[in-house]
Design a protein around this motif. Structure first.
Motif, mmCIF file in Angstrom:
data_model
loop_
_atom_site.group_PDB
_atom_site.id
_atom_site.type_symbol
_atom_site.label_atom_id
_atom_site.label_comp_id
_atom_site.label_asym_id
_atom_site.label_seq_id
_atom_site.Cartn_x
_atom_site.Cartn_y
_atom_site.Cartn_z
ATOM 1 N N PHE A 29 0.744 -0.999 0.085
ATOM 2 C CA PHE A 29 0.249 0.175 0.060
ATOM 3 C C PHE A 29 1.073 1.523 0.383
ATOM 4 N N SER A 30 0.709 2.301 -0.647
ATOM 5 C CA SER A 30 1.050 3.741 -0.933
ATOM 6 C C SER A 30 1.584 4.089 0.790
ATOM 7 N N PHE A 31 0.660 3.668 1.675
ATOM 8 C CA PHE A 31 0.500 4.150 3.082
ATOM 9 C C PHE A 31 2.025 3.396 3.465
ATOM 10 N N ASP A 32 2.251 2.147 3.578
ATOM 11 C CA ASP A 32 3.135 1.631 4.369
ATOM 12 C C ASP A 32 4.315 2.340 4.447
ATOM 13 N N VAL A 33 4.922 2.585 5.886
ATOM 14 C CA VAL A 33 6.283 2.969 5.998
ATOM 15 C C VAL A 33 7.185 2.154 5.846
ATOM 16 N N TRP A 34 7.993 2.140 5.251
ATOM 17 C CA TRP A 34 9.287 1.453 4.824
ATOM 18 C C TRP A 34 10.768 1.861 6.058
ATOM 19 N N SER A 35 10.954 0.976 6.245
ATOM 20 C CA SER A 35 12.826 0.732 6.677
ATOM 21 C C SER A 35 13.468 0.309 6.452
ATOM 22 N N TRP A 36 14.985 0.495 6.817
ATOM 23 C CA TRP A 36 16.249 -0.443 7.143
ATOM 24 C C TRP A 36 16.664 -0.578 8.094
ATOM 25 N N ILE A 51 11.362 5.691 5.212
ATOM 26 C CA ILE A 51 10.367 6.934 4.474
ATOM 27 C C ILE A 51 9.143 5.960 5.426
ATOM 28 N N HIS A 52 8.537 7.525 5.067
ATOM 29 C CA HIS A 52 6.823 7.798 5.216
ATOM 30 C C HIS A 52 6.659 6.720 4.246
ATOM 31 N N SER A 53 5.198 7.472 4.096
ATOM 32 C CA SER A 53 4.357 7.147 3.362
ATOM 33 C C SER A 53 4.559 8.320 2.247
ATOM 34 N N GLY A 54 4.720 10.028 2.419
ATOM 35 C CA GLY A 54 4.378 10.950 2.155
ATOM 36 C C GLY A 54 6.100 11.968 1.613
ATOM 37 N N GLY A 55 6.945 10.809 1.938
ATOM 38 C CA GLY A 55 8.721 11.187 1.228
ATOM 39 C C GLY A 55 9.291 11.152 2.739
ATOM 40 N N ASN A 56 8.947 11.543 3.357
ATOM 41 C CA ASN A 56 9.463 12.095 4.600
ATOM 42 C C ASN A 56 10.537 10.894 4.849
ATOM 43 N N THR A 57 11.412 11.192 5.596
ATOM 44 C CA THR A 57 13.036 10.137 6.370
ATOM 45 C C THR A 57 13.391 10.869 7.158
ATOM 46 N N ASN A 58 13.767 9.070 7.649
ATOM 47 C CA ASN A 58 14.879 9.486 8.940
ATOM 48 C C ASN A 58 15.577 8.229 8.617
ATOM 49 N N TYR A 59 16.894 9.242 9.819
ATOM 50 C CA TYR A 59 17.994 8.188 9.171
ATOM 51 C C TYR A 59 18.903 7.768 10.886
ATOM 52 N N VAL A 60 19.333 7.057 11.590
ATOM 53 C CA VAL A 60 20.175 7.064 12.187
ATOM 54 C C VAL A 60 21.898 8.009 12.290
ATOM 55 N N LYS A 64 24.098 10.021 9.375
ATOM 56 C CA LYS A 64 23.083 11.009 7.941
ATOM 57 C C LYS A 64 24.412 11.106 7.863
ATOM 58 N N GLY A 65 23.820 11.939 5.677
ATOM 59 C CA GLY A 65 25.057 12.266 5.029
ATOM 60 C C GLY A 65 25.914 11.403 4.655
ATOM 61 N N ARG A 66 25.293 10.205 4.672
ATOM 62 C CA ARG A 66 26.239 9.486 3.775
ATOM 63 C C ARG A 66 25.211 8.371 3.466
ATOM 64 N N PHE A 67 24.015 8.217 3.967
ATOM 65 C CA PHE A 67 22.717 7.269 2.864
ATOM 66 C C PHE A 67 21.861 7.714 2.583
ATOM 67 N N THR A 68 21.155 7.058 1.353
ATOM 68 C CA THR A 68 19.750 8.130 0.960
ATOM 69 C C THR A 68 18.765 7.099 1.089
ATOM 70 N N ILE A 69 17.606 6.871 1.590
ATOM 71 C CA ILE A 69 16.812 5.816 1.503
ATOM 72 C C ILE A 69 15.382 7.131 0.093
ATOM 73 N N SER A 70 15.479 5.238 -0.692
ATOM 74 C CA SER A 70 14.751 5.968 -1.293
ATOM 75 C C SER A 70 13.363 5.336 -1.684
ATOM 76 N N ARG A 71 11.778 5.187 -2.364
ATOM 77 C CA ARG A 71 11.227 3.863 -2.610
ATOM 78 C C ARG A 71 10.493 4.739 -4.076
ATOM 79 N N ASP A 72 9.878 4.168 -5.024
ATOM 80 C CA ASP A 72 9.643 4.152 -5.953
ATOM 81 C C ASP A 72 8.249 3.108 -5.699
ATOM 82 N N ASN A 73 6.774 3.763 -5.617
ATOM 83 C CA ASN A 73 6.563 3.098 -5.659
ATOM 84 C C ASN A 73 5.608 1.884 -6.850
ATOM 85 N N PRO A 74 5.798 2.831 -8.047
ATOM 86 C CA PRO A 74 4.896 1.158 -9.071
ATOM 87 C C PRO A 74 5.868 0.493 -8.788
#
Length: 115
Positions: A29-36, A51-60, A64-74
């Motif tokens: 679902f598009s509202f799923d919250v994904w994590s690593w 990475i939250h459904s709206g695209g907001n991200t959080n990192y340990v 920070k500054g080295r890793f980037t989380i992203s999502r491709d919903n389709p």
């Protein structure tokens, strides 16, 4: 039911880069919250990035500054771009979808950073 499959791990030298992928199948679902998450030998599993459904991200703090989380919903896929890797990043990396009442995990992918 949801299945998660991680890929992209491997052996890299200090300062190198890797991109992990997590492909999901099943009811996504598009509202799923994904994590690593990651787990190093002898240590507890720790949350690395969200990475939250709206695209907001959080990192340990340590990534920070080295890793980037992203999502491709389709494609039902989440990525973790890891740059400037350090030996302390060595761990098994796991993908997760957390719906509160249920949590799904992949099998993990090994990342090893040599000094």
């Amino acid at each position: 039911q949801v299945q998660l499959v991680e890929s992209g791990g491997g052996l890299v030298q200090t300062g190198g880069s890797l991109r992990l992928s997590c492909a999901a199948s099943g009811s996504i679902f598009s509202f799923d919250v994904w994590s690593w998450y990651r787990q190093a030998p002898g240590k507890q599993r720790e949350l690395v990035a969200v990475i939250h459904s709206g695209g907001n991200t959080n990192y340990v703090e340590s990534v920070k500054g080295r890793f980037t989380i992203s999502r491709d919903n389709p494609k039902n896929t989440v990525y973790l771009q890891m740059n400037s890797l350090k030996p302390e990043d060595t761990a098994v990396y796991y993908c997760n979808i957390n719906r509160g009442f249920q949590s799904y995990w992949g099998q993990g992918t090994q990342v090893t950073v040599s000094s």
